[in-house]
Design a protein around this motif. Structure first.
Motif, PDB file in Angstrom:
ATOM      1  N   GLN A 287       0.846  -1.190   0.000  1.00 48.40           N
ATOM      2  CA  GLN A 287       0.000   0.000   0.000  1.00 48.40           C
ATOM      3  C   GLN A 287       0.884   1.244   0.000  1.00 48.40           C
ATOM      4  N   THR A 288       0.530   2.178  -0.865  1.00 48.40           N
ATOM      5  CA  THR A 288       1.195   3.477  -0.884  1.00 48.40           C
ATOM      6  C   THR A 288       0.138   4.557  -0.728  1.00 48.40           C
ATOM      7  N   ILE A 289       0.313   5.385   0.285  1.00 47.40           N
ATOM      8  CA  ILE A 289      -0.603   6.485   0.559  1.00 47.40           C
ATOM      9  C   ILE A 289       0.117   7.776   0.173  1.00 47.40           C
ATOM     10  N   ASN A 290      -0.364   8.423  -0.861  1.00 48.51           N
ATOM     11  CA  ASN A 290       0.287   9.600  -1.427  1.00 48.51           C
ATOM     12  C   ASN A 290      -0.641  10.798  -1.227  1.00 48.51           C
ATOM     13  N   THR A 291      -0.304  11.649  -0.250  1.00 51.10           N
ATOM     14  CA  THR A 291      -1.201  12.740   0.133  1.00 51.10           C
ATOM     15  C   THR A 291      -0.536  14.079  -0.134  1.00 51.10           C
ATOM     16  N   LYS A 292      -1.212  14.910  -0.941  1.00 49.11           N
ATOM     17  CA  LYS A 292      -0.673  16.218  -1.327  1.00 49.11           C
ATOM     18  C   LYS A 292      -1.703  17.298  -1.033  1.00 49.11           C
ATOM     19  N   VAL A 293      -1.230  18.442  -0.576  1.00 49.68           N
ATOM     20  CA  VAL A 293      -2.075  19.628  -0.453  1.00 49.68           C
ATOM     21  C   VAL A 293      -1.306  20.809  -1.027  1.00 49.68           C
ATOM     22  N   LEU A 294      -1.964  21.567  -1.871  1.00 41.35           N
ATOM     23  CA  LEU A 294      -1.370  22.725  -2.527  1.00 41.35           C
ATOM     24  C   LEU A 294      -2.016  23.993  -1.979  1.00 41.35           C
ATOM     25  N   ASN A 295      -1.223  24.829  -1.296  1.00 36.83           N
ATOM     26  CA  ASN A 295      -1.707  26.112  -0.794  1.00 36.83           C
ATOM     27  C   ASN A 295      -1.510  27.169  -1.882  1.00 36.83           C
ATOM     28  N   VAL A 296      -2.613  27.621  -2.448  1.00 36.02           N
ATOM     29  CA  VAL A 296      -2.571  28.641  -3.493  1.00 36.02           C
ATOM     30  C   VAL A 296      -3.061  29.986  -2.966  1.00 36.02           C
ATOM     31  N   GLY A 297      -4.199  29.976  -2.278  1.00 39.11           N
ATOM     32  CA  GLY A 297      -4.781  31.202  -1.755  1.00 39.11           C
ATOM     33  C   GLY A 297      -4.056  31.699  -0.522  1.00 39.11           C
ATOM     34  N   LYS A 298      -4.267  32.941  -0.195  1.00 42.14           N
ATOM     35  CA  LYS A 298      -3.699  33.538   1.013  1.00 42.14           C
ATOM     36  C   LYS A 298      -4.434  33.008   2.246  1.00 42.14           C
ATOM     37  N   ASN A 299      -3.678  32.876   3.352  1.00 38.65           N
ATOM     38  CA  ASN A 299      -4.239  32.440   4.634  1.00 38.65           C
ATOM     39  C   ASN A 299      -4.958  31.091   4.534  1.00 38.65           C
ATOM     40  N   THR A 300      -4.413  30.210   3.740  1.00 38.96           N
ATOM     41  CA  THR A 300      -4.953  28.856   3.624  1.00 38.96           C
ATOM     42  C   THR A 300      -4.256  27.943   4.631  1.00 38.96           C
ATOM     43  N   THR A 301      -4.970  26.915   5.066  1.00 35.42           N
ATOM     44  CA  THR A 301      -4.457  26.022   6.108  1.00 35.42           C
ATOM     45  C   THR A 301      -4.584  24.570   5.660  1.00 35.42           C
ATOM     46  N   ALA A 302      -3.475  23.834   5.744  1.00 34.72           N
ATOM     47  CA  ALA A 302      -3.461  22.423   5.353  1.00 34.72           C
ATOM     48  C   ALA A 302      -2.845  21.593   6.455  1.00 34.72           C
ATOM     49  N   ASN A 303      -3.525  20.525   6.837  1.00 34.54           N
ATOM     50  CA  ASN A 303      -3.016  19.591   7.839  1.00 34.54           C
ATOM     51  C   ASN A 303      -3.130  18.169   7.313  1.00 34.54           C
ATOM     52  N   ILE A 304      -2.010  17.472   7.271  1.00 35.42           N
ATOM     53  CA  ILE A 304      -1.974  16.074   6.847  1.00 35.42           C
ATOM     54  C   ILE A 304      -1.576  15.225   8.052  1.00 35.42           C
ATOM     55  N   PHE A 305      -2.395  14.224   8.363  1.00 38.84           N
ATOM     56  CA  PHE A 305      -2.135  13.315   9.480  1.00 38.84           C
ATOM     57  C   PHE A 305      -2.271  11.898   8.957  1.00 38.84           C
ATOM     58  N   GLN A 306      -1.183  11.114   9.012  1.00 40.41           N
ATOM     59  CA  GLN A 306      -1.187   9.744   8.493  1.00 40.41           C
ATOM     60  C   GLN A 306      -0.547   8.803   9.512  1.00 40.41           C
ATOM     61  N   HIS A 307      -1.318   7.813   9.946  1.00 41.48           N
ATOM     62  CA  HIS A 307      -0.793   6.795  10.857  1.00 41.48           C
ATOM     63  C   HIS A 307      -1.082   5.426  10.252  1.00 41.48           C
ATOM     64  N   GLY A 308      -0.092   4.546  10.287  1.00 38.35           N
ATOM     65  CA  GLY A 308      -0.285   3.218   9.723  1.00 38.35           C
ATOM     66  C   GLY A 308       0.358   2.140  10.561  1.00 38.35           C
ATOM     67  N   VAL A 309      -0.143   0.924  10.402  1.00 39.98           N
ATOM     68  CA  VAL A 309       0.378  -0.258  11.083  1.00 39.98           C
ATOM     69  C   VAL A 309       0.699  -1.291  10.011  1.00 39.98           C
ATOM     70  N   ILE A 310       1.829  -1.964  10.187  1.00 40.67           N
ATOM     71  CA  ILE A 310       2.270  -2.909   9.160  1.00 40.67           C
ATOM     72  C   ILE A 310       2.650  -4.238   9.807  1.00 40.67           C
ATOM     73  N   LEU A 311       2.218  -5.339   9.181  1.00 44.24           N
ATOM     74  CA  LEU A 311       2.414  -6.688   9.696  1.00 44.24           C
ATOM     75  C   LEU A 311       3.004  -7.587   8.622  1.00 44.24           C
ATOM     76  N   ASP A 312       3.403  -8.783   9.029  1.00 41.05           N
ATOM     77  CA  ASP A 312       3.769  -9.863   8.114  1.00 41.05           C
ATOM     78  C   ASP A 312       4.888  -9.434   7.159  1.00 41.05           C
ATOM     79  N   GLN A 313       4.675  -9.662   5.849  1.00 42.93           N
ATOM     80  CA  GLN A 313       5.670  -9.280   4.842  1.00 42.93           C
ATOM     81  C   GLN A 313       5.168  -8.099   4.009  1.00 42.93           C
ATOM     82  N   ALA A 314       4.297  -7.314   4.587  1.00 45.81           N
ATOM     83  CA  ALA A 314       3.653  -6.234   3.842  1.00 45.81           C
ATOM     84  C   ALA A 314       4.579  -5.037   3.685  1.00 45.81           C
TER      85      ALA A 314
END
Length: 434
Positions: free
Chosen positions: A292-319
């Motif tokens: 699994q690949t989680i590809n998260t992008k946020v582009l701030n174009v406007g003034k006073n824009t706010t972006a928060n990215i929160f990613q938590h993952g758990v991995i087992l076995d041979q994954a």
């Protein structure tokens, strides 16, 4: 098996009979170019051998009528009383289960996407492919050319939908059939809506899925998009969720990426309007030999824009699990704020995890930051819980639950949160204890 020509396959999907000319033109261009286009670039991910391009989108055998009539018995749904509407897309068939009368009176549209092209052509054409261009790369062009269904949700100006809209996406893998679905959500000026999506698979045939979502939030609109992804182990999927915000609008994404097959989840939110914002919360569990690949992008174009990215993952076995967090503040986006956190908990020495924080800053007078880590269960926390009488397995499970808790708590009701916990428990079954 002899493949039926594409135009004949489309004739097996009745909704195709009245799609707009603009959509037909986009499909023709995509069909002519998709094979020659490059794959989308995903940081630290190579997937040229992935089988994403199944060209069987309909067949005489692929009837989902039985799924439409029985999905309520096969899937865990929210209580009707806690929803404003429910719509299901099973195989290639859409069923609008119910929509509260007051929403219909206010002009809310909850419908099959291809049907909406016939009934609301100007509205659909104005927004379809505005967040995801129809042929920007190989996956997008393939998806456009071989699309076999989707949903359209429109919230009119100043309408606030107080209860979630539940959407069920049920992949029919009892036979060879691509799952190329497109979800278009448009929140008009100063409107508010919460959308709850649940995707699942029936059957165990090997199939591909391209699930594309466009969320358009106009001036002052607010969209909360909650998704519980749980496609089957034999489904290779490319999920793309893109959003566009006008001034003072907000798009909040809360995604439980719990698919069982190889998956790329590509999210991109463009904060175009001044004062707009987006929160992207993702949790994921990879197990067995899954990638699994989680590809998260946020582009701030406007003034006073706010972006928060929160990613938590758990991995087992041979994954394998990769988190890419990409924040980009462009020139003239003064007052912008871009924050991100990506963390992976490893529960196997044979697994492979990667966190990849990236920040591009092209303006002064902005704020940005990132945190990233890959590690194992905190031994001190584990010891503390065990000293209070918990067994090792119980203590470890509680720590995992806490690690994933931020997204679980965003679920709209206790019942949905419990359903999310059950999905997590299923993914953790392969966890081995000494």
């Amino acid at each position: 098996m002899t493949q039926i020509p594409l135009h004949e396959q489309k004739s097996l999907i009745p909704q195709y009979s009245n799609v707009t000319q603009a959509f037909q033109d986009a499909q023709q261009q995509a069909l002519a170019t998709w094979e020659a286009l490059p794959l989308p670039f995903i940081e630290r991910m190579s997937y040229p051998t992935w089988e994403l391009f199944n060209q069987v989108i309909a067949s005489p055998k692929a009837s989902a009528n039985d799924l439409v009539s029985t999905y309520k018995n096969n899937l865990k749904l929210s209580d009707d009383q806690q929803l404003s509407a429910r719509i299901a897309h099973c195989g290639n068939t859409t069923d609008v289960d119910f929509v509260l009368a007051d929403l219909m009176e206010q002009g809310v549209i909850i419908q099959d996407l291809l049907t909406a092209m016939n009934e609301f052509p100007e509205l659909v054409d104005a927004h379809l492919f505005s967040a995801i261009p129809a042929a920007e790369d190989k996956v997008a062009a393939y998806h456009t050319a071989f699309m076999n269904g989707g949903l359209f949700i429109y919230i009119p100006k100043n309408v606030e939908v107080n209860l979630p809209i539940e959407a069920v996406l049920l992949q029919d893998s009892r036979q060879e059939l691509a799952f190329n679905k497109h979800i278009l959500i448009v929140a008009d000026t100063n409107s508010r809506v919460e959308y709850l999506e649940k995707s699942n698979t029936i059957g165990d045939k090997s199939n591909s899925a391209t699930l594309f979502v466009e969320v358009i939030a106009l001036n002052g609109a607010s969209v909360k998009y909650v998704s519980m992804d749980s496609l089957g182990a034999n489904t290779t999927s490319f999920i793309r969720r893109y959003g566009l915000t006008q001034p003072d609008a907000n798009i909040s994404w809360a995604v439980a990426a719990m698919n069982n097959g190889d998956t790329i989840l590509d999210s991109y939110t463009v904060l175009d309007g001044n004062g707009s914002s987006s929160n992207v919360d993702v949790i994921s569990i990879s197990n067995q030999s899954q990638t699994q690949t989680i590809n998260t992008k946020v582009l701030n174009v406007g003034k006073n824009t706010t972006a928060n990215i929160f990613q938590h993952g758990v991995i087992l076995d041979q994954a394998r699990l990769t988190f890419n967090g990409i924040g980009h503040i462009v020139k003239n986006a003064k007052g912008a704020d871009a924050q991100q956190e990506s963390r992976v908990m490893m529960l196997s020495d044979d697994a492979r995890a990667d966190t990849n924080p990236i920040l591009y800053i092209d303006e002064f007078e902005v704020t940005a930051g990132h945190a990233a880590s890959v590690g194992q269960v905190d031994e001190e926390q584990l010891y503390y819980l065990m000293s209070r009488g918990l067994k090792h397995e119980e203590a470890e499970y509680l720590l995992i639950r806490g690690f994933l808790g931020q997204v679980i708590q965003t679920m709209p009701s206790n019942k949905v949160r419990q359903q999310m916990v059950e999905i997590i428990d299923e993914k953790l079954k392969t966890l081995n204890h000494d």
